[in-house]
Motif scaffolding. Structure first.
Motif, PDB file in Angstrom:
ATOM      1  N   ILE A 111       0.824  -1.208   0.000  1.00  0.00           N
ATOM      2  CA  ILE A 111       0.000   0.000   0.000  1.00  0.00           C
ATOM      3  C   ILE A 111       0.861   1.261   0.000  1.00  0.00           C
ATOM      4  O   ILE A 111       0.324   2.359  -0.125  1.00  0.00           O
ATOM      5  CB  ILE A 111      -0.953   0.009   1.208  1.00  0.00           C
ATOM      6  N   GLU A 112       2.167   1.104   0.160  1.00  0.00           N
ATOM      7  CA  GLU A 112       3.057   2.258   0.163  1.00  0.00           C
ATOM      8  C   GLU A 112       3.637   2.464  -1.241  1.00  0.00           C
ATOM      9  O   GLU A 112       3.414   1.672  -2.163  1.00  0.00           O
ATOM     10  CB  GLU A 112       4.195   2.058   1.180  1.00  0.00           C
ATOM     11  N   THR A 113       4.389   3.549  -1.387  1.00  0.00           N
ATOM     12  CA  THR A 113       5.038   3.828  -2.672  1.00  0.00           C
ATOM     13  C   THR A 113       6.105   2.777  -2.967  1.00  0.00           C
ATOM     14  O   THR A 113       6.769   2.284  -2.063  1.00  0.00           O
ATOM     15  CB  THR A 113       5.672   5.229  -2.634  1.00  0.00           C
ATOM     16  N   GLY A 165      16.694   7.700   5.867  1.00  0.00           N
ATOM     17  CA  GLY A 165      15.938   8.825   6.397  1.00  0.00           C
ATOM     18  C   GLY A 165      16.496   9.376   7.685  1.00  0.00           C
ATOM     19  O   GLY A 165      16.132  10.479   8.096  1.00  0.00           O
ATOM     20  N   MET A 166      17.418   8.634   8.358  1.00  0.00           N
ATOM     21  CA  MET A 166      17.995   9.130   9.600  1.00  0.00           C
ATOM     22  C   MET A 166      19.060  10.198   9.348  1.00  0.00           C
ATOM     23  O   MET A 166      19.423  10.937  10.249  1.00  0.00           O
ATOM     24  CB  MET A 166      18.613   7.962  10.375  1.00  0.00           C
ATOM     25  N   VAL A 167      19.589  10.262   8.120  1.00  0.00           N
ATOM     26  CA  VAL A 167      20.653  11.215   7.797  1.00  0.00           C
ATOM     27  C   VAL A 167      20.138  12.337   6.930  1.00  0.00           C
ATOM     28  O   VAL A 167      20.377  13.513   7.189  1.00  0.00           O
ATOM     29  CB  VAL A 167      21.830  10.481   7.116  1.00  0.00           C
ATOM     30  N   PRO A 175       8.728   0.596   6.627  1.00  0.00           N
ATOM     31  CA  PRO A 175       9.200  -0.800   6.675  1.00  0.00           C
ATOM     32  C   PRO A 175       8.260  -1.712   5.911  1.00  0.00           C
ATOM     33  O   PRO A 175       7.034  -1.581   5.997  1.00  0.00           O
ATOM     34  CB  PRO A 175       9.206  -1.126   8.168  1.00  0.00           C
ATOM     35  N   SER A 176       8.838  -2.651   5.195  1.00  0.00           N
ATOM     36  CA  SER A 176       8.042  -3.520   4.327  1.00  0.00           C
ATOM     37  C   SER A 176       7.515  -4.746   5.047  1.00  0.00           C
ATOM     38  O   SER A 176       6.650  -5.442   4.520  1.00  0.00           O
ATOM     39  CB  SER A 176       8.880  -3.969   3.126  1.00  0.00           C
ATOM     40  N   ASN A 177       8.033  -5.052   6.209  1.00  0.00           N
ATOM     41  CA  ASN A 177       7.609  -6.259   6.923  1.00  0.00           C
ATOM     42  C   ASN A 177       6.796  -5.938   8.163  1.00  0.00           C
ATOM     43  O   ASN A 177       6.709  -6.748   9.081  1.00  0.00           O
ATOM     44  CB  ASN A 177       8.824  -7.089   7.327  1.00  0.00           C
ATOM     45  N   LEU A 178       6.211  -4.789   8.218  1.00  0.00           N
ATOM     46  CA  LEU A 178       5.445  -4.392   9.394  1.00  0.00           C
ATOM     47  C   LEU A 178       4.067  -5.032   9.343  1.00  0.00           C
ATOM     48  O   LEU A 178       3.418  -5.058   8.298  1.00  0.00           O
ATOM     49  CB  LEU A 178       5.306  -2.870   9.458  1.00  0.00           C
TER      50      LEU A 178
END
Length: 326
Positions: A111-113, A165-167, A175-178
């Motif tokens: 469902i995400e990009t 995204g942390m930098v 996350p893809s496995n959530l």
């Protein structure tokens, strides 16, 4: 008598009821005209209801009427043929379940990009282009708003790589496995912390009910209904009591703190070794524990003696087995 009759006045006028000749003549004329001109009577005309133009009003009568009209037109017109739309299903003849074999444990979120189009992928492509064009002259080629030449090179840090995204700045890749779980709370008025653990951090100030009572599952209720025992023990006051399966017999003498040797029992149901009880009786005739008067009455503790015999037999059984095997 003749004089009285001559003196009595007599009425010279009489009133007669006259019928309304005009009404009677009108009725007769109407009847004569109706009998002569039956064909010229006016017919009853019903006003047709106008169709409602409100789109919010739905009905099935109109649809049926239109369907009937279309069927009539189809029957009349042989050139136009109406084909019915039908859905058919065909089995794949597979014994296994339809879908992934791991029950979706390794499935990814869709469902995400896509990963090749999100902000992190665009930033990685920009880093690759800047790395290729580093130290070269400007070729005057426009590569998009995200691919301008950057003179400050991003580097990996302890927080993550340069494209994470942390930098960098911008949205973080999901996350893809959530896995998201949903819990339906059918008892919103009960404190879940207290029900599951028996402890609530809010204490008495908690606005929810502190209840740890247990309820039967649906299959248990259905089984009781099938067996005919549902609600049979509602009047039993002892159905929630838990029987104490352990005996309250001590394991050691209270005086010598050792295993019992020839155990005895006093009138106050306290257990001692025979030797310890006699020595204490020489000092005082009262019980060593509760200070009750014993009067020198010591009965053999049959329950403790039976338990000690059972323990001795259990301890001797493995030895016999080992001797037989030898």
């Amino acid at each position: 008598m003749a004089d009285e009759s001559e003196t009595k006045p007599s009425s010279a006028f009489t009133f007669k009821k006259r019928r309304n000749q005009a009404v009677r003549r009108k009725k007769e004329s109407d009847e004569s005209e109706g009998s002569n001109n039956e064909e010229e009577r006016p017919a009853v005309v019903r006003k047709e209801k106008k169709a409602k133009t409100n789109l919010m009003v739905q009905s099935t009568a109109k649809a049926r009427k239109k369907k009937k009209d279309t069927n009539d037109s189809d029957d009349s017109d042989d050139s136009s043929e109406h084909e019915d739309v039908s859905v058919s299903y065909r089995s794949k003849r597979l014994t296994g379940p339809e879908g992934p074999s791991d029950m979706g444990a390794t499935a990814t979120i869709e469902i995400e990009t896509e990963k090749d189009r999100d902000a992190q992928a665009q930033f990685e492509r920009a880093l690759a282009i800047n790395k290729e064009l580093k130290g070269k002259e400007d070729d005057k080629v426009y590569r998009g708003m995200q691919n301008y030449q950057q003179f400050y090179e991003k580097r990996d840090t302890a927080q993550g790589n340069a494209s994470s995204g942390m930098v960098r700045k911008g949205p973080i890749r999901a996350p893809s496995n959530l896995r998201s779980t949903v819990r339906w709370d059918y008892q919103p008025d009960i404190c879940k912390d207290y029900k599951e653990t028996g402890f609530c951090g809010f204490g008495d100030s908690c606005k929810f009910l502190h209840d740890r009572s247990d309820y039967k599952f649906g299959w248990q209720l259905e089984r009781e209904m099938a067996e005919g025992t549902y609600g049979g023990d509602d009047d039993d006051p002892h159905k929630y009591e838990i029987a104490d399966m352990t005996d309250n017999l001590p394991f050691k003498c209270f005086i010598c703190r050792q295993t019992f040797k020839d155990p005895i029992m006093t009138k106050c149901n306290h257990y001692f070794c025979e030797k310890c009880a006699l020595e204490n009786y020489k000092k005082s005739t009262r019980c060593y524990i509760c200070n009750a008067q014993t009067s020198g009455v010591f009965n053999p503790a049959k329950e403790i003696i039976a338990r000690m015999k059972g323990e001795a037999e259990e301890a001797a059984e493995p030895q016999h087995d080992s001797d037989d095997s030898d």
